[in-house]
Motif scaffolding. Sequence first.
Motif, PDB file in Angstrom:
ATOM      1  N   SER A   6       1.450   1.047 -15.218  1.00  0.00           N
ATOM      2  CA  SER A   6       2.734   0.812 -14.542  1.00  0.00           C
ATOM      3  C   SER A   6       2.841  -0.628 -14.063  1.00  0.00           C
ATOM      4  O   SER A   6       3.903  -1.244 -14.147  1.00  0.00           O
ATOM      5  N   ASP A  35       7.530   5.137 -11.441  1.00  0.00           N
ATOM      6  CA  ASP A  35       6.698   5.223 -12.637  1.00  0.00           C
ATOM      7  C   ASP A  35       5.306   5.726 -12.279  1.00  0.00           C
ATOM      8  O   ASP A  35       4.755   6.598 -12.960  1.00  0.00           O
ATOM      9  N   ASN A  51       6.535   9.263 -17.720  1.00  0.00           N
ATOM     10  CA  ASN A  51       6.806   7.930 -17.187  1.00  0.00           C
ATOM     11  C   ASN A  51       8.144   7.927 -16.472  1.00  0.00           C
ATOM     12  O   ASN A  51       8.873   8.911 -16.489  1.00  0.00           O
TER      13      ASN A  51
END
Length: 188
Positions: free
Chosen positions: A14, A47, A57
């Motif tokens: 992320s 995320d 996600n």
Amino acid sequence: MDKVKGMVNLITESTFTLLNSWKNRIETEGGIADMKIDEYMRSFSGDVISRACFGSNYSKGEEIFLKLRALEGIMAKKSLSTGIPGMRYIPTKINRQAWGLQREVQKLILQMVKERQDTAYEKDLLQMILEGAKNSNLSQEDTDSFIVDNCKNIYLAGFETTAVSATWCLSALGIKSRMANLCSQRGS
């Protein structure tokens, strides 16, 4: 502790996604970019939560996040009329909006759960919620409500607090960096 260690890779993924978006923006704007990082941090925290807790996600959970934030706003407006008994049952404009958003969020979360049940097993927070619901003696409606409520709590509790904390840390680092630059310029 092992669960947290296992999440480091998810958080790193992320982080790289966020840093690459910043890098692209800086390159697009000629080497310097003035950015308000609030939305970036919200996307980042969303995320991380989506990856760590739900095995997806942010793009998959984005619609849920957006609807929950809209629901938060409506609930804040509704709080002005909480002192009137029975007001939450009257089909006012705000109540109808809140009811609609609640149905949409429930539908999206249950859709995510169905997709999870149709795919491979992952040991994350969603799986623990599903196992807890499966091992209970609740009706299907109560089981769905249990799952949706727990997922909403995770989304809401982690989303804003993580974004605000990350923003504060970046601000503190920026101030420290700026102070270090000023001190080094004075010492030259």
